[in-house]
Design a protein around this motif. Structure first.
Motif, PDB file in Angstrom:
ATOM      1  N   TYR A 279       0.819  -1.306  -0.128  1.00  0.00           N
ATOM      2  CA  TYR A 279      -0.234  -0.401  -0.031  1.00  0.00           C
ATOM      3  C   TYR A 279       0.806   1.237  -0.198  1.00  0.00           C
ATOM      4  CZ  TYR A 279      -3.438  -3.338   1.412  1.00  0.00           C
ATOM      5  OH  TYR A 279      -4.330  -4.656   1.394  1.00  0.00           O
ATOM      6  N   ARG A 280       0.508   1.959  -0.903  1.00  0.00           N
ATOM      7  CA  ARG A 280       1.030   3.679  -0.268  1.00  0.00           C
ATOM      8  C   ARG A 280       0.141   4.482  -0.062  1.00  0.00           C
ATOM      9  NH1 ARG A 280       4.110   3.814  -6.632  1.00  0.00           N
ATOM     10  NH2 ARG A 280       5.522   1.810  -6.456  1.00  0.00           N
ATOM     11  N   VAL A 281       0.769   5.364   0.963  1.00  0.00           N
ATOM     12  CA  VAL A 281      -0.275   5.957   1.999  1.00  0.00           C
ATOM     13  C   VAL A 281       0.436   7.515   0.838  1.00  0.00           C
ATOM     14  CG1 VAL A 281      -0.621   7.115   3.763  1.00  0.00           C
ATOM     15  CG2 VAL A 281      -0.286   4.372   3.893  1.00  0.00           C
ATOM     16  N   TYR A 282      -0.851   8.608   0.877  1.00  0.00           N
ATOM     17  CA  TYR A 282      -0.133   9.948   0.101  1.00  0.00           C
ATOM     18  C   TYR A 282      -1.206  10.940   1.019  1.00  0.00           C
ATOM     19  CZ  TYR A 282       1.086   7.773  -3.984  1.00  0.00           C
ATOM     20  OH  TYR A 282       0.959   6.781  -5.529  1.00  0.00           O
ATOM     21  N   ARG A 283      -0.361  12.268   1.455  1.00  0.00           N
ATOM     22  CA  ARG A 283      -0.949  13.226   1.913  1.00  0.00           C
ATOM     23  C   ARG A 283      -0.853  14.336   1.224  1.00  0.00           C
ATOM     24  NH1 ARG A 283       3.658  15.010   4.629  1.00  0.00           N
ATOM     25  NH2 ARG A 283       3.957  16.522   3.273  1.00  0.00           N
ATOM     26  N   GLY A 284      -1.790  14.757   0.321  1.00  0.00           N
ATOM     27  CA  GLY A 284      -1.990  14.948  -0.620  1.00  0.00           C
ATOM     28  C   GLY A 284      -1.456  14.496  -2.503  1.00  0.00           C
ATOM     29  N   ASP A 285      -0.779  14.866  -2.703  1.00  0.00           N
ATOM     30  CA  ASP A 285      -0.607  14.307  -4.092  1.00  0.00           C
ATOM     31  C   ASP A 285       1.071  14.269  -3.080  1.00  0.00           C
ATOM     32  OD1 ASP A 285      -2.079  14.312  -5.428  1.00  0.00           O
ATOM     33  OD2 ASP A 285      -1.844  16.391  -6.327  1.00  0.00           O
ATOM     34  N   THR A 286       1.620  13.919  -2.732  1.00  0.00           N
ATOM     35  CA  THR A 286       2.671  13.580  -1.948  1.00  0.00           C
ATOM     36  C   THR A 286       3.164  12.267  -1.392  1.00  0.00           C
ATOM     37  OG1 THR A 286       3.490  15.654  -1.154  1.00  0.00           O
ATOM     38  CG2 THR A 286       4.907  14.178  -0.382  1.00  0.00           C
ATOM     39  N   LEU A 287       3.303  11.153  -1.689  1.00  0.00           N
ATOM     40  CA  LEU A 287       3.832   9.858  -1.093  1.00  0.00           C
ATOM     41  C   LEU A 287       4.047   9.699   0.289  1.00  0.00           C
ATOM     42  CD1 LEU A 287       3.574   6.793  -1.783  1.00  0.00           C
ATOM     43  CD2 LEU A 287       5.216   7.055  -2.800  1.00  0.00           C
ATOM     44  N   VAL A 288       3.841   9.142   1.015  1.00  0.00           N
ATOM     45  CA  VAL A 288       5.054   9.596   2.726  1.00  0.00           C
ATOM     46  C   VAL A 288       4.738   7.800   2.322  1.00  0.00           C
ATOM     47  CG1 VAL A 288       3.862  11.710   3.342  1.00  0.00           C
ATOM     48  CG2 VAL A 288       2.308  10.486   3.740  1.00  0.00           C
ATOM     49  N   ALA A 289       4.340   6.792   2.594  1.00  0.00           N
ATOM     50  CA  ALA A 289       4.426   5.754   3.253  1.00  0.00           C
ATOM     51  C   ALA A 289       4.561   4.915   2.324  1.00  0.00           C
ATOM     52  CB  ALA A 289       4.500   5.609   4.547  1.00  0.00           C
ATOM     53  N   SER A 290       5.253   3.743   2.046  1.00  0.00           N
ATOM     54  CA  SER A 290       4.782   2.678   1.368  1.00  0.00           C
ATOM     55  C   SER A 290       4.958   1.277   2.152  1.00  0.00           C
ATOM     56  CB  SER A 290       6.104   2.437   0.346  1.00  0.00           C
ATOM     57  OG  SER A 290       5.485   3.607  -0.399  1.00  0.00           O
ATOM     58  N   VAL A 291       3.829   0.585   2.321  1.00  0.00           N
ATOM     59  CA  VAL A 291       4.057  -0.410   3.994  1.00  0.00           C
ATOM     60  C   VAL A 291       3.050  -1.480   3.075  1.00  0.00           C
ATOM     61  CG1 VAL A 291       3.942   1.240   5.771  1.00  0.00           C
ATOM     62  CG2 VAL A 291       1.667   0.608   4.743  1.00  0.00           C
ATOM     63  N   THR A 292       3.228  -2.800   4.044  1.00  0.00           N
ATOM     64  CA  THR A 292       2.932  -4.283   3.553  1.00  0.00           C
ATOM     65  C   THR A 292       1.776  -3.971   4.214  1.00  0.00           C
ATOM     66  OG1 THR A 292       4.210  -4.862   4.775  1.00  0.00           O
ATOM     67  CG2 THR A 292       4.674  -4.873   2.262  1.00  0.00           C
ATOM     68  N   GLY A 293       1.334  -3.623   5.535  1.00  0.00           N
ATOM     69  CA  GLY A 293       0.246  -3.986   6.025  1.00  0.00           C
ATOM     70  C   GLY A 293      -1.150  -2.926   5.594  1.00  0.00           C
ATOM     71  N   THR A 294      -1.703  -2.547   6.688  1.00  0.00           N
ATOM     72  CA  THR A 294      -3.025  -2.149   6.581  1.00  0.00           C
ATOM     73  C   THR A 294      -3.276  -0.939   7.370  1.00  0.00           C
ATOM     74  OG1 THR A 294      -4.077  -3.786   7.665  1.00  0.00           O
ATOM     75  CG2 THR A 294      -3.943  -3.771   5.411  1.00  0.00           C
ATOM     76  N   SER A 295      -2.142  -0.607   8.180  1.00  0.00           N
ATOM     77  CA  SER A 295      -2.195   0.742   9.072  1.00  0.00           C
ATOM     78  C   SER A 295      -0.659   1.450   8.675  1.00  0.00           C
ATOM     79  CB  SER A 295      -2.390   0.227  10.643  1.00  0.00           C
ATOM     80  OG  SER A 295      -1.112  -1.024  10.855  1.00  0.00           O
ATOM     81  N   THR A 296      -0.619   2.553   9.799  1.00  0.00           N
ATOM     82  CA  THR A 296      -0.077   3.267   9.776  1.00  0.00           C
ATOM     83  C   THR A 296       0.554   4.769  10.100  1.00  0.00           C
ATOM     84  OG1 THR A 296       2.697   4.077   8.747  1.00  0.00           O
ATOM     85  CG2 THR A 296       0.670   4.702   7.463  1.00  0.00           C
ATOM     86  N   THR A 297       1.330   5.225  10.719  1.00  0.00           N
ATOM     87  CA  THR A 297       1.741   6.241  11.472  1.00  0.00           C
ATOM     88  C   THR A 297       2.002   7.376  10.629  1.00  0.00           C
ATOM     89  OG1 THR A 297       0.908   5.566  13.666  1.00  0.00           O
ATOM     90  CG2 THR A 297       1.319   7.959  13.928  1.00  0.00           C
ATOM     91  N   VAL A 298       1.559   8.310   9.814  1.00  0.00           N
ATOM     92  CA  VAL A 298       1.966   9.723   9.579  1.00  0.00           C
ATOM     93  C   VAL A 298       3.217  10.437  10.723  1.00  0.00           C
ATOM     94  CG1 VAL A 298       2.387  11.399   7.509  1.00  0.00           C
ATOM     95  CG2 VAL A 298       0.539   9.165   7.339  1.00  0.00           C
ATOM     96  N   THR A 299       4.053  10.011  10.678  1.00  0.00           N
ATOM     97  CA  THR A 299       5.404  11.806  11.047  1.00  0.00           C
ATOM     98  C   THR A 299       5.456  13.020  10.950  1.00  0.00           C
ATOM     99  OG1 THR A 299       6.973  10.701  11.485  1.00  0.00           O
ATOM    100  CG2 THR A 299       5.512   9.885  12.309  1.00  0.00           C
ATOM    101  N   GLY A 300       5.616  13.842  11.474  1.00  0.00           N
ATOM    102  CA  GLY A 300       6.403  14.465  10.745  1.00  0.00           C
ATOM    103  C   GLY A 300       5.427  15.889  10.219  1.00  0.00           C
ATOM    104  N   LEU A 301       4.329  15.977  11.046  1.00  0.00           N
ATOM    105  CA  LEU A 301       3.408  17.124  10.911  1.00  0.00           C
ATOM    106  C   LEU A 301       3.417  17.988  11.622  1.00  0.00           C
ATOM    107  CD1 LEU A 301       0.279  14.925  10.336  1.00  0.00           C
ATOM    108  CD2 LEU A 301       2.106  15.189   8.863  1.00  0.00           C
ATOM    109  N   THR A 302       2.645  19.515  11.135  1.00  0.00           N
ATOM    110  CA  THR A 302       3.189  20.183  11.488  1.00  0.00           C
ATOM    111  C   THR A 302       1.488  20.628  12.905  1.00  0.00           C
ATOM    112  OG1 THR A 302       3.885  21.553  10.256  1.00  0.00           O
ATOM    113  CG2 THR A 302       2.611  23.172  11.953  1.00  0.00           C
TER     114      THR A 302
END
Length: 603
Positions: free
Chosen positions: A200-223
């Motif tokens: 799976y690929r996770v996007y913030r807007g049009d920015t790819l922020v993570a690529s994972v094999t499972g069905t969850s992730t935590t997006v970090t480094g946010l404001t």
């Protein structure tokens, strides 16, 4: 600090193809381009140097089109690999708008082709054809502009010809994307699997922020206190699915006692400096009580190990024989308390040029924690500066993904710092001073293996920074004692001028694909976490930057003014400030560095 690195770099230019014509496609042929109308954002497309974006006007068909902007030596190329049949004829078409817009295909196995629009104005259709080679199963189709030209538009790209077939189909889009309770800088995400997905690929807007094999992730480094939109897509050998529906989440407010702002007490723009407390050199000894009020964070240089692998860190004041006029320990501690009463932070810095530390075992990790704690407690310090250089990371050669480090010297360092943070709480100040070799060079080289003669430790600080980003008060990469480094414009930048500092800082604030791998994107840091590291004088290190050039860099990064050849990907008025090696050398240079800082920020 006090170490020079020589980094050899090289660049290569690609060759252009030639126009070829061919017969039109048969009615039974298929269009093999994925997301040719850009209705699913940039899904399926890769754009050089972050040059591509999806716009909703003007468009040729549907509701979206591609807008790509050349910059510097980047021509704004967006491309897609397409599976084809060998020994077959294909017709490539696209609608474009702008002058010098190219459409082409490479890897055909015969003659690569391209065609281009020569005049600006209304939408124009470009068409070219080619025949694949006897063993060709994949070609790359692309569109790009030209150097120094304005942005161009592309829409409705198609590659029509025989369908190569195959048993693997695109996976279904994930469903049920939800966001759990955010922190001030992160958002936990989870979703239901897409049928046929292997990742799976996770996007913030049009920015790819993570690529994972499972069905969850935590997006970090946010404001903090910011609303974000997220989507997720599924991938397998056939390609990438459409993205899921958007889920929005708002990060929490900044914790006024949190580490992201040094316990809530750092000024909006801070000056950081290293004080030679344990040794003398040509700059001369400076007593803690005599450090001017300009300095907001004072790093004691250095706490050093009793041996490379022990983890046992000791700190003592410079001996009188080496440093005439050195204060007594009691005077030193009293001066620290006075600085803190005035709102300053005083940290112990571990490492430096001679302080090689390798936490290769859990025993060394635990000794590191206990010995550093003893120093902090004895002198009443505010926190820790990690200044690991050179061979401190010499064993960090086995990791290939900064998000999941496995080498002991990295894993144990992360664990040790987290333990210290947990012990001292929210007001614990954590700073880092890595060299560009260990951070920005990760854009080109990262992990173990042959990198054209490059040291496999390149980028080895990235897993440490990433794992500790929510605990990190400041990072001030040493923009000196470095070779030329490639920026996000894919151009090499050299020390001593504004462009070098702009390019290196922009990478930290924008994020970047590690070793060119877009599935491993190092997320951006918050601007209040970032300061620029410079030598105070020409004596202090290679890469001294004149005050006028320092001010140009600050103008560009915080105001988008006085930018040179490098164009930033944003404007960051909250950029924290500057770090210098060192306070002693600044005094030696007549306080030029700190006076310029005060003058620029009105200190």
């Amino acid at each position: 600090m006090r170490r020079a690195w020589s980094i050899l770099t090289a660049a290569a230019l690609a060759t252009a193809g030639f126009l070829a014509a061919g017969p039109p496609a048969a009615a039974a042929d298929a269009d093999l381009v994925r997301n040719g109308g850009f209705e699913a954002g940039l899904t399926g497309w890769s754009c050089s140097a972050g040059s591509g974006a999806v716009v909703t006007t003007p468009v040729h068909g549907g509701t979206s089109a591609l807008k790509a902007t050349p910059a510097g030596q980047d021509n704004g190329r967006c491309s897609q690999a397409v599976t084809v049949k060998p020994d077959s004829t294909y017709t490539l078409t696209a609608w474009v708008q702008g002058a010098y817009v190219y459409l082409g295909a490479t890897g055909t196995g015969t003659t690569d082709v391209s065609t281009w629009a020569q005049t600006p104005g209304a939408w124009k259709q470009l068409t070219t054809s080619f025949r694949t080679g006897a063993a060709t199963t994949s070609v790359t189709v692309y569109t790009n502009g030209w150097y120094g030209q304005p942005a161009h538009l592309t829409d409705d790209v198609s590659l029509v010809g025989p369908d190569p077939g195959g048993s693997v189909q695109l996976p279904a889009a994930p469903t049920g994307l939800t966001a759990a309770t955010p922190t001030s800088t992160s958002v936990p995400l989870s979703w239901q699997p897409g049928a046929g997905a292997t990742g799976y690929r996770v996007y913030r807007g049009d920015t790819l922020v993570a690529s994972v094999t499972g069905t969850s992730t935590t997006v970090t480094g946010l404001t903090p206190a910011t609303t974000y939109g997220f989507q997720v897509s599924a991938t397998n050998a056939a390609g990438e699915s459409p993205r899921s529906a958007v889920v929005t989440a708002t990060t929490g407010p900044t914790d006024p006692g949190g580490p992201g702002d040094g316990g809530g007490q750092l000024p909006p723009h801070a000056l950081v400096g290293y004080l030679h407390s344990s040794f003398a050199n040509g700059s001369g000894y400076l007593r803690m009580a005599d450090v001017p009020a300009s300095w907001d964070v004072i790093n004691l240089a250095f706490g050093e190990p009793t041996s490379v692998t022990s983890g046992d860190i000791r700190f003592q004041l410079c001996p009188v024989s080496e440093c005439p006029g050195v204060e007594t320990p009691a005077e030193f501690k009293a001066a620290i308390k006075a600085k803190q009463a005035a709102g300053k932070k005083v940290l112990i810095s571990i490492g430096g040029q001679n302080g090689q530390v390798q936490l290769a075992t859990t025993a060394a990790r635990d000794t590191f924690v206990s010995s550093v704690s003893k120093i902090i407690d004895e002198y009443g310090l505010n926190g820790l500066d990690i200044d690991f250089e050179g061979h401190s990371l010499s064993l960090a050669t086995g990791d290939t993904d900064f998000r999941a480090p496995t080498t002991p010297v990295i894993v144990n360092l992360i664990s040790a710092v987290k333990t210290l943070k947990a012990k001292y709480g929210a007001g614990f100040v954590l700073t880092m001073a890595p060299e560009t070799f260990f951070v920005q060079l990760g854009y080109q080289y990262y992990g173990s293996g042959p990198w054209g003669g490059q040291d496999p430790r390149a980028g080895a600080y990235l897993p440490v920074i990433h794992a500790l980003r929510d605990d990190l008060t400041l990072i001030h990469v040493q923009d000196y004692n470095s070779g030329s480094i490639m920026g996000l414009d894919n151009q090499y930048h050299s020390m001593g001028g504004a462009d070098f500092h702009i390019a290196m800082t922009d990478m930290l604030l924008t994020g970047f694909p590690v070793a060119g791998n877009t599935s491993r994107v190092f997320p951006p840091l918050r601007p209040e976490q970032v300061a620029i590291g410079l030598p105070a004088t020409t004596n202090a290190g290679n890469g001294h930057t004149a005050p006028a050039e320092v001010n140009k860099a600050l103008d560009c990064l915080t105001k988008k003014q006085n930018c040179g050849t490098y164009q930033t990907h944003g404007t960051w008025p909250a950029l924290r400030g500057l770090m210098t090696w060192s306070i002693n050398w600044d005094r030696f240079g007549g306080w030029e560095f700190s006076r310029n800082f005060d003058g620029y920020f009105g200190g």
